[in-house]
Design a protein around this motif. Structure first.
Motif, PDB file in Angstrom:
ATOM      1  N   ASP A 213      32.810   0.645   7.412  1.00  0.00           N
ATOM      2  CA  ASP A 213      31.413  -0.613   7.624  1.00  0.00           C
ATOM      3  C   ASP A 213      31.015  -0.895   6.841  1.00  0.00           C
ATOM      4  O   ASP A 213      30.896  -0.607   5.459  1.00  0.00           O
ATOM      5  N   ALA A 214      30.053  -1.830   7.666  1.00  0.00           N
ATOM      6  CA  ALA A 214      29.196  -2.441   6.150  1.00  0.00           C
ATOM      7  C   ALA A 214      28.072  -1.799   5.892  1.00  0.00           C
ATOM      8  O   ALA A 214      26.873  -1.513   6.835  1.00  0.00           O
ATOM      9  N   ILE A 215      27.870  -1.565   4.876  1.00  0.00           N
ATOM     10  CA  ILE A 215      26.749  -0.541   4.426  1.00  0.00           C
ATOM     11  C   ILE A 215      25.837  -1.271   3.814  1.00  0.00           C
ATOM     12  O   ILE A 215      26.137  -2.559   2.195  1.00  0.00           O
ATOM     13  N   GLU A 216      24.743  -1.565   4.091  1.00  0.00           N
ATOM     14  CA  GLU A 216      23.173  -1.958   3.695  1.00  0.00           C
ATOM     15  C   GLU A 216      22.368  -1.325   2.617  1.00  0.00           C
ATOM     16  O   GLU A 216      21.839  -0.285   2.390  1.00  0.00           O
ATOM     17  N   LEU A 217      22.317  -2.497   1.395  1.00  0.00           N
ATOM     18  CA  LEU A 217      21.498  -1.555   0.472  1.00  0.00           C
ATOM     19  C   LEU A 217      20.768  -2.267   0.557  1.00  0.00           C
ATOM     20  O   LEU A 217      20.828  -3.245  -0.781  1.00  0.00           O
ATOM     21  N   SER A 218      19.371  -1.802  -0.152  1.00  0.00           N
ATOM     22  CA  SER A 218      18.144  -2.810  -0.439  1.00  0.00           C
ATOM     23  C   SER A 218      17.907  -2.405  -2.014  1.00  0.00           C
ATOM     24  O   SER A 218      17.622  -1.165  -2.610  1.00  0.00           O
ATOM     25  N   VAL A 219      17.709  -3.529  -2.543  1.00  0.00           N
ATOM     26  CA  VAL A 219      17.397  -3.022  -4.231  1.00  0.00           C
ATOM     27  C   VAL A 219      16.594  -4.545  -4.848  1.00  0.00           C
ATOM     28  O   VAL A 219      16.808  -5.115  -3.508  1.00  0.00           O
ATOM     29  N   VAL A 220      15.712  -4.025  -5.351  1.00  0.00           N
ATOM     30  CA  VAL A 220      14.597  -5.005  -6.358  1.00  0.00           C
ATOM     31  C   VAL A 220      15.035  -5.224  -8.029  1.00  0.00           C
ATOM     32  O   VAL A 220      15.310  -4.509  -8.587  1.00  0.00           O
ATOM     33  N   HIS A 221      15.278  -6.373  -8.037  1.00  0.00           N
ATOM     34  CA  HIS A 221      15.534  -7.028  -9.360  1.00  0.00           C
ATOM     35  C   HIS A 221      14.573  -8.193  -9.319  1.00  0.00           C
ATOM     36  O   HIS A 221      14.755  -9.227  -8.806  1.00  0.00           O
ATOM     37  N   LYS A 222      13.672  -8.018 -10.733  1.00  0.00           N
ATOM     38  CA  LYS A 222      12.641  -8.956 -11.104  1.00  0.00           C
ATOM     39  C   LYS A 222      11.725  -9.499  -9.657  1.00  0.00           C
ATOM     40  O   LYS A 222      11.908 -10.734  -9.757  1.00  0.00           O
ATOM     41  N   ASN A 223      11.605  -8.529  -9.286  1.00  0.00           N
ATOM     42  CA  ASN A 223      10.109  -8.377  -8.252  1.00  0.00           C
ATOM     43  C   ASN A 223      11.075  -9.088  -6.708  1.00  0.00           C
ATOM     44  O   ASN A 223       9.916 -10.262  -5.819  1.00  0.00           O
ATOM     45  N   GLN A 224      11.853  -9.796  -6.880  1.00  0.00           N
ATOM     46  CA  GLN A 224      12.894 -10.338  -5.954  1.00  0.00           C
ATOM     47  C   GLN A 224      13.271  -9.164  -4.600  1.00  0.00           C
ATOM     48  O   GLN A 224      14.139  -8.665  -5.876  1.00  0.00           O
ATOM     49  N   GLU A 225      13.362  -9.327  -3.713  1.00  0.00           N
ATOM     50  CA  GLU A 225      14.203  -8.113  -2.905  1.00  0.00           C
ATOM     51  C   GLU A 225      15.992  -8.502  -2.751  1.00  0.00           C
ATOM     52  O   GLU A 225      15.909  -9.812  -2.052  1.00  0.00           O
ATOM     53  N   PHE A 226      16.698  -8.073  -2.849  1.00  0.00           N
ATOM     54  CA  PHE A 226      18.048  -8.394  -2.204  1.00  0.00           C
ATOM     55  C   PHE A 226      18.313  -7.210  -1.547  1.00  0.00           C
ATOM     56  O   PHE A 226      18.095  -5.901  -1.536  1.00  0.00           O
ATOM     57  N   VAL A 227      19.234  -7.315  -0.129  1.00  0.00           N
ATOM     58  CA  VAL A 227      19.657  -6.661   0.394  1.00  0.00           C
ATOM     59  C   VAL A 227      20.697  -6.566   0.604  1.00  0.00           C
ATOM     60  O   VAL A 227      22.362  -7.450   0.607  1.00  0.00           O
ATOM     61  N   LEU A 228      22.207  -5.734  -0.379  1.00  0.00           N
ATOM     62  CA  LEU A 228      23.191  -5.539  -0.647  1.00  0.00           C
ATOM     63  C   LEU A 228      24.067  -5.387   0.258  1.00  0.00           C
ATOM     64  O   LEU A 228      23.932  -4.476   0.900  1.00  0.00           O
ATOM     65  N   VAL A 229      25.569  -5.693   1.109  1.00  0.00           N
ATOM     66  CA  VAL A 229      25.959  -5.776   1.956  1.00  0.00           C
ATOM     67  C   VAL A 229      27.299  -5.563   1.409  1.00  0.00           C
ATOM     68  O   VAL A 229      27.871  -5.836   0.931  1.00  0.00           O
TER      69      VAL A 229
END
Length: 483
Positions: A213-229
């Motif tokens: 399945d496509a799994i979503e992960l939330s990450v913060v890098h240098k005050n910017q939020e990313f959603v890794l899929v």
């Protein structure tokens, strides 16, 4: 923070079906085959104006019963630790299982609220056969059918009763950057997702096809939020036969539709394959930003093939993605992985770029002046004005007198000029041509000025014809007099 609810249970009891029912979409893969879900799958839900996050987990088994059982159990334990409320789901058709007893004993050790659901109850006859479940020593069961929605509303009413009021939850309005990790099976997508996330968030195994399945992960890098899929591996169409794998690939392609930047993973140890280039083509066709991630670089013999030679081959095979940057990394050792999110943010910055209309028109005007387009049926191709109509990716429209006459080589020339002058060196560009609508052209002539010029041209033409006719008559008179 929004309340977090974890769905727990052994394989094939309907956790993913209930998850899809609550989030009101088909985010999680569902199949009759047990063990489809292996990772934690997150979704946002709303019930009675109460927002919460729900986690779908893999099926609980002992470590000896399944190839992935130990890693699934780690994911399940992490979900229990993270959740505020636990939902234990059992199968009303199959009856009570020894795994249900083991999981019930495990949940008794936690102090968190637990809701007990008996799923697949669709008739009164089934309700009369549930006596064995009371052997667990539980007073209250919710009898539901996740597939048909029976009893789900009553369960959700009780679940959200202790949730915070709607106004008590603060939301961050800044949209995160969505980054999809795509590639062939077993190129290290899940290992890279775990490395970027900072912990073992998704199941990793040398066996190809571990992620379904496509799994979503939330990450913060240098005050910017990313959603890794983290997506399932995309194999060649001719090799895909199982229905479940087809659905997994469709989810991976859907992730490309929804993402801002695609990390295209390539296994350096195996080299660049045709399927790697095909996957890159999927990203280019969908218009998302792209970054080539050359994984397992620590396993490559540098004397046999240097980084420069590897990148040269990559650029030759993927000319259509010449703007996509490339980075050699090792998800296993972490080599250069810290640069990935920064590079993705840089690509995203250009992906969202907007340019002033006046500046855009000057760039196009200078480009046309330096290199004029070829004639169309003996007539000059004129560029009147240009404008940016959209971002993500940047889309430009040029208004011309013959839209279909702009040769593809000249379109490529204009795109290259835009990349150099704006600059937009890391993002796809869309360039369209439309017929003019009477606006001001680059020479500054208005529609009225152009009409006057044409009128003067017609008058001049008539005068020239009149002079020619007078000259012809004079020659004729001179000829008659001579005769």
């Amino acid at each position: 923070m929004k309340p977090v609810v974890a769905l727990l249970g052994r394989p094939n009891v309907g956790k993913s079906t209930l998850f899809n029912r609550i989030v009101r979409s088909r985010q999680a893969l569902v199949d009759d085959l047990p063990g489809v879900t292996r990772d934690r799958h997150y979704g946002d839900a709303l019930w009675e104006d109460r927002e919460f996050t729900i986690i779908d987990t893999g099926g609980f088994l002992s470590e000896d019963d399944d190839y992935f059982a130990s890693q699934i159990k780690e994911q399940l334990t992490a979900a229990v630790d993270q959740a505020d409320f636990l939902v234990f789901i059992m199968d009303g058709r199959a009856g009570l299982s020894p795994y249900d007893r083991d999981l019930a004993d495990l949940l008794r050790k936690t102090e968190k609220p637990v809701f007990y659901l008996i799923n697949k109850i669709e008739s009164h006859r089934q309700e009369d056969e549930l006596g064995e479940f009371y052997a667990l020593g539980i007073d209250r069961f919710y009898q539901v059918s996740a597939e048909h929605g029976i009893g789900v509303g009553e369960f959700l009413d009780d679940l959200v009763r202790d949730f915070p009021e709607p106004g008590e939850i603060e939301e961050d309005e800044t949209a995160p950057i969505r980054v999809a990790i795509v590639g062939r099976p077993n190129v290290g997508k899940s290992s890279l997702a775990n490395r970027l996330f900072g912990e073992k968030r998704v199941v990793v195994n040398e066996k190809a096809g571990t992620t379904r399945d496509a799994i979503e992960l939330s990450v913060v890098h240098k005050n910017q939020e990313f959603v890794l899929v983290d997506t399932a591996g995309i194999r060649r169409k001719g090799k895909v036969r199982e229905k479940l794998e087809k659905f997994s690939i469709l989810k991976s392609l859907k992730s490309l539709d929804d993402c801002d930047v695609a990390l295209i993973l390539i296994d350096c140890e195996e080299g660049i394959t045709d399927q790697d280039i095909t996957i890159a083509g999927y990203a280019e066709k969908r218009g998302c930003g792209a970054v080539f991630i050359l994984n397992k670089w620590d396993l490559v013999d540098k004397e046999e093939k240097s980084e420069k030679e590897f990148l040269k081959d990559l650029r030759y095979m993927s000319k259509f993605l010449s703007y996509a940057p490339a980075l050699t990394v090792s998800a296993l050792t972490g080599q250069r992985c810290h640069k990935i999110l920064g590079l993705a943010a840089k690509v995203y910055g250009e992906y969202c770029h907007r340019i002033n209309t006046g500046t855009l028109n000057r760039i196009i005007e200078d480009a046309v002046y330096r290199e004029e387009p070829s004639l169309h049926k003996g007539r000059r191709l004129k560029f009147f004005y240009a404008t940016q109509v959209a971002a993500k990716p940047p889309c430009f429209v040029c208004f011309v007198n013959y839209p279909n006459a702009v040769h593809f080589s000249y379109q490529r020339y204009l795109k290259n000029q835009l990349r150099q002058m704006i600059p937009l060196s890391l993002t796809p560009i869309r360039l369209y041509f439309r017929e003019k609508t009477g606006k001001i052209d680059f020479s500054g002539k208005t529609k009225e000025t152009e009409r006057i010029r044409k009128k003067k041209s017609r008058i001049t033409s008539k005068r020239q014809k009149l002079r020619k006719e007078q000259s012809r008559k004079k020659r004729q008179r001179d000829k008659n007099q001579a005769g």
